[in-house]
Write a protein that holds these residues in place. Structure first.
Motif, PDB file in Angstrom:
ATOM      1  N   ILE A 195       0.843  -1.196   0.000  1.00  0.00           N
ATOM      2  CA  ILE A 195       0.000   0.000   0.000  1.00  0.00           C
ATOM      3  C   ILE A 195       0.879   1.246   0.000  1.00  0.00           C
ATOM      4  O   ILE A 195       1.812   1.359   0.797  1.00  0.00           O
ATOM      5  CB  ILE A 195      -0.947   0.005   1.220  1.00  0.00           C
ATOM      6  CG1 ILE A 195      -1.838  -1.244   1.172  1.00  0.00           C
ATOM      7  CG2 ILE A 195      -1.785   1.273   1.245  1.00  0.00           C
ATOM      8  CD1 ILE A 195      -2.748  -1.408   2.360  1.00  0.00           C
ATOM      9  N   HIS A 196       0.572   2.152  -0.937  1.00  0.00           N
ATOM     10  CA  HIS A 196       1.339   3.388  -1.085  1.00  0.00           C
ATOM     11  C   HIS A 196       0.394   4.569  -1.218  1.00  0.00           C
ATOM     12  O   HIS A 196      -0.736   4.427  -1.694  1.00  0.00           O
ATOM     13  CB  HIS A 196       2.198   3.347  -2.351  1.00  0.00           C
ATOM     14  CG  HIS A 196       3.194   2.255  -2.361  1.00  0.00           C
ATOM     15  ND1 HIS A 196       4.397   2.344  -1.734  1.00  0.00           N
ATOM     16  CD2 HIS A 196       3.146   1.030  -2.924  1.00  0.00           C
ATOM     17  CE1 HIS A 196       5.065   1.222  -1.917  1.00  0.00           C
ATOM     18  NE2 HIS A 196       4.317   0.407  -2.627  1.00  0.00           N
ATOM     19  N   ARG A 197       0.889   5.734  -0.849  1.00  0.00           N
ATOM     20  CA  ARG A 197       0.153   6.978  -1.054  1.00  0.00           C
ATOM     21  C   ARG A 197       0.513   7.477  -2.451  1.00  0.00           C
ATOM     22  O   ARG A 197       1.685   7.625  -2.782  1.00  0.00           O
ATOM     23  CB  ARG A 197       0.622   7.981   0.015  1.00  0.00           C
ATOM     24  CG  ARG A 197      -0.316   9.097   0.281  1.00  0.00           C
ATOM     25  CD  ARG A 197      -1.496   8.592   1.046  1.00  0.00           C
ATOM     26  NE  ARG A 197      -2.031   9.638   1.896  1.00  0.00           N
ATOM     27  CZ  ARG A 197      -3.295   9.753   2.168  1.00  0.00           C
ATOM     28  NH1 ARG A 197      -4.154   8.890   1.698  1.00  0.00           N
ATOM     29  NH2 ARG A 197      -3.727  10.690   2.940  1.00  0.00           N
TER      30      ARG A 197
ATOM     31  N   TRP B 160      -4.759   6.489  -1.355  1.00  0.00           N
ATOM     32  CA  TRP B 160      -4.083   5.226  -1.119  1.00  0.00           C
ATOM     33  C   TRP B 160      -4.249   4.329  -2.341  1.00  0.00           C
ATOM     34  O   TRP B 160      -5.326   4.242  -2.914  1.00  0.00           O
ATOM     35  CB  TRP B 160      -4.665   4.514   0.096  1.00  0.00           C
ATOM     36  CG  TRP B 160      -4.354   5.176   1.395  1.00  0.00           C
ATOM     37  CD1 TRP B 160      -5.233   5.833   2.197  1.00  0.00           C
ATOM     38  CD2 TRP B 160      -3.091   5.241   2.049  1.00  0.00           C
ATOM     39  NE1 TRP B 160      -4.589   6.319   3.314  1.00  0.00           N
ATOM     40  CE2 TRP B 160      -3.266   5.961   3.246  1.00  0.00           C
ATOM     41  CE3 TRP B 160      -1.808   4.778   1.745  1.00  0.00           C
ATOM     42  CZ2 TRP B 160      -2.230   6.214   4.128  1.00  0.00           C
ATOM     43  CZ3 TRP B 160      -0.783   5.031   2.629  1.00  0.00           C
ATOM     44  CH2 TRP B 160      -0.989   5.733   3.803  1.00  0.00           C
TER      45      TRP B 160
ATOM     46  N   ALA C 102      -3.499   0.295  -3.462  1.00  0.00           N
ATOM     47  CA  ALA C 102      -3.174  -1.024  -2.920  1.00  0.00           C
ATOM     48  C   ALA C 102      -2.874  -1.992  -4.061  1.00  0.00           C
ATOM     49  O   ALA C 102      -3.565  -1.999  -5.079  1.00  0.00           O
ATOM     50  CB  ALA C 102      -4.333  -1.546  -2.076  1.00  0.00           C
TER      51      ALA C 102
ATOM     52  N   PRO D 125      -9.015   8.274   1.709  1.00  0.00           N
ATOM     53  CA  PRO D 125      -7.786   9.067   1.837  1.00  0.00           C
ATOM     54  C   PRO D 125      -7.545   9.605   3.240  1.00  0.00           C
ATOM     55  O   PRO D 125      -6.411   9.874   3.612  1.00  0.00           O
ATOM     56  CB  PRO D 125      -7.972  10.205   0.832  1.00  0.00           C
ATOM     57  CG  PRO D 125      -9.405  10.228   0.497  1.00  0.00           C
ATOM     58  CD  PRO D 125      -9.959   8.864   0.770  1.00  0.00           C
TER      59      PRO D 125
ATOM     60  N   ALA E 216      -1.585   6.522   7.917  1.00  0.00           N
ATOM     61  CA  ALA E 216      -0.698   5.359   7.816  1.00  0.00           C
ATOM     62  C   ALA E 216      -0.745   4.529   9.089  1.00  0.00           C
ATOM     63  O   ALA E 216      -0.698   3.298   9.036  1.00  0.00           O
ATOM     64  CB  ALA E 216       0.724   5.821   7.517  1.00  0.00           C
TER      65      ALA E 216
ATOM     66  N   LEU F  52      -3.822   2.104   9.089  1.00  0.00           N
ATOM     67  CA  LEU F  52      -4.035   1.158   7.991  1.00  0.00           C
ATOM     68  C   LEU F  52      -4.276  -0.271   8.461  1.00  0.00           C
ATOM     69  O   LEU F  52      -5.180  -0.941   7.962  1.00  0.00           O
ATOM     70  CB  LEU F  52      -2.859   1.189   7.018  1.00  0.00           C
ATOM     71  CG  LEU F  52      -2.877   2.311   6.003  1.00  0.00           C
ATOM     72  CD1 LEU F  52      -1.572   2.323   5.208  1.00  0.00           C
ATOM     73  CD2 LEU F  52      -4.065   2.211   5.071  1.00  0.00           C
TER      74      LEU F  52
END
Length: 69
Positions: free
Chosen positions: A13-15, A20, A22, A40, A44, A47
């Motif tokens: 998972i990244h911004r 976000w 996935a 959003p 973090a 999560l």
């Protein structure tokens, strides 16, 4: 960030652009996890708890979602 979902699968998972994104690692590739939408405003730090809320039906006794990276 990578998460292990109850030992069943992993999510990366990244911004991206304030949202976000996935992905599921599959055979050396990252495949979008199109079945998962993370609001959003989830931080973090929240999560793992959010993922537990989504996937709790997959959990067995003592299973956990853990951050692995």
């Amino acid at each position: 960030m990578k998460f292990d979902i109850y030992g069943r699968f992993q999510l990366d998972i990244h911004r991206e652009g304030g949202a976000w994104a996935a992905y599921r690692p599959v055979a050396g590739k990252r495949v979008p996890a199109s079945d998962l939408a993370i609001p959003p405003e989830v931080s973090a730090d929240e999560l793992a708890e959010y993922l537990d809320d989504i996937y709790h039906e997959l959990a067995g006794p003592g299973d956990r979602i853990s951050r692995i990276g």
